[in-house]
Design an enzyme around this catalytic site. Sequence first.
Site: not given
Length: 396
Positions: A259-261
């Site tokens: 999952l992206d930041v």
Amino acid sequence: MASVASSPISFAASFLRTKPFFPRFLPIRTLRCALSSSSDPIEFDITFAPPKPTPSSPRGSNGGAFQQLFIPWIVRGEDGKLKVQSQPPAHLIHALADATTQNPKKKVKKKKPQAAAPTAASSTSEPKLSKAARRYYNENIKEPPQRLSKVLAAAGVASRRTSEELIFDGKVTVNGSLCTAPQTRVDPTRDVIYVNGNRVPKKLPPKVYFALNKPKGYICSSGEKETKSVISLFDEFMASWDKRNPGTPKPRLFTVGRLDVATTGLIIVTNDGDFAQKLSHPSSSLPKEYITTVAGDVHKRHLMTISEGTVVEGVHCVPDSVELMPKQHDIPRARLRIVVHEGRNHEVRELVKNAGLEVYSLKRVRIGGFRLPSDLGLGKHVELKQSELKALGWKS
């Protein structure tokens, strides 16, 4: 009587043979015959023995006590001759009296020999089994030899890619010989493996599976250089590992997918490479549900554009479903529920962006049949049960 026998003896014999008057099974005690003359009538006075008493009756039918049973004893007298007497010998009576007055000796039970306590060598060594049992164990239960890079990753040395680099650099030895092929098949329970002079433990760490509610600002990377990694949220769990699992190597945790930041929500953390490969691979087609909050109003044309899909990483991705959620009092912005199965990088963001909307926040709430627990706070994790792993599509 009409006629009388010529002889009293013959008459008595004929009378005794008469069944109705004189049963054969009854003994006769007395029989008296009075014969005055041949012309005078003959008179008999016949009496029978008393009936045999029944066992239940303590006394005979005539009220008298039974006579004592006579037991003959054949003994040798002082003169050396045998004789019969009604009482046992004196020496036997004295011996029986002495035996009854003395306390009988208690039987001493022999204690069964106790099995010797298992030594350290016997407790650790495998039990001796038959050839058929060993063959069945090797074919059905025992894990076959695995690739060297996979064994190093499972032992917590490094990731599989980093382990391959260590092997290529000549920093790994197997049974005292340098090994530079990551595909070499090894058995950690039998082979002696060293990495940078440190021996890899024979006992591999157990498989663990966690569901984490990822907070915003954390990246899905296990690198030591990253200060805010998702794996750092498990520092407290790893610190207490030795206390809860003494003598067991620590697992090397990593995330299943990414999952992206800026994205929050459900992410799976484990040390099982096969499990992670199956869940993260696009061929698994596991549905993933996201809740995205967008800026501005959402119209029907926006939903139609999202449902038509867009190109992500050179592949045309079409979502499974798109739904506008009802507004809530505490959340003034519009929310969309989007379900995808491709699992491409930034897929949901690209779908919303292609429709002309701006993503304000994005949260993943479901993978396959497992939904993020509503009571699981940000940065917290929970260990997955076997039923929850099956909901994710994993069959161990």
